[in-house]
Design a protein around this motif. Structure first.
Motif, PDB file in Angstrom:
ATOM      1  N   ALA A 166      37.916  52.858  43.518  1.00 16.52           N
ATOM      2  CA  ALA A 166      37.801  51.526  42.914  1.00 16.52           C
ATOM      3  C   ALA A 166      38.633  51.478  41.649  1.00 16.52           C
ATOM      4  CB  ALA A 166      36.347  51.205  42.599  1.00 16.52           C
TER       5      ALA A 166
ATOM      6  N   ASP B 204      30.750  53.394  47.642  1.00 16.55           N
ATOM      7  CA  ASP B 204      31.367  52.196  47.069  1.00 16.55           C
ATOM      8  C   ASP B 204      30.725  51.827  45.740  1.00 16.55           C
ATOM      9  OD1 ASP B 204      33.064  51.993  49.252  1.00 16.55           O
ATOM     10  OD2 ASP B 204      31.810  50.511  50.293  1.00 16.55           O
TER      11      ASP B 204
ATOM     12  N   ALA C  73      35.130  56.919  48.213  1.00 19.02           N
ATOM     13  CA  ALA C  73      35.507  55.539  47.867  1.00 19.02           C
ATOM     14  C   ALA C  73      36.355  55.563  46.612  1.00 19.02           C
ATOM     15  CB  ALA C  73      34.267  54.685  47.664  1.00 19.02           C
TER      16      ALA C  73
END
Length: 118
Positions: free
Chosen positions: A114, A52, A112
């Motif tokens: 983003a 993350d 992850a």
């Protein structure tokens, strides 16, 4: 007749001890298997946190909030979180990062993504 009852009762003496030892052995075996498996859960969360952070670092760099190259910043963020980056792609402002770590001899990987809100 009483003789038969007594001889049958004496043959069962000590069977409770054997049963207790068997139950303790089974309990020990289950514990020996579950402890390493349960130790993987926090390690998986740490690797997911590293993924993350790396994806956020890459997305922030891609959007211009931070100077640098997105995938290099993602690798640095993963390294700071005790993981290593295994893959990084940036398409526009969306970054997808894969990281790997380990818990003892078990390799753990995570991904992850983003970017800006849709």
């Amino acid at each position: 007749m009483r003789r038969w009852a007594r001889s049958g009762a004496t043959r069962d003496r000590g069977s409770g001890s054997i049963l207790a030892v068997a139950i303790l052995g089974a309990l020990f075996a289950v514990t020996a298997v579950l402890v390493p498996v349960l130790a993987l859960l926090p390690a998986k969360q740490l690797v997911q946190g590293a993924a993350d952070a790396a994806a956020l670092a890459a997305a922030d760099t891609a959007s211009g909030l931070m100077p640098g190259v997105p995938c290099e910043m993602a690798a640095r963020a993963a390294e700071l979180n005790a993981a290593r980056m295994t893959g990084c792609t940036v398409r526009g402002l969306i970054a997808t990062v894969s990281v790997a770590g380990s818990a003892g001899i078990f390799p753990i990987g995570s991904r992850a993504r983003a970017g800006p809100a849709p």
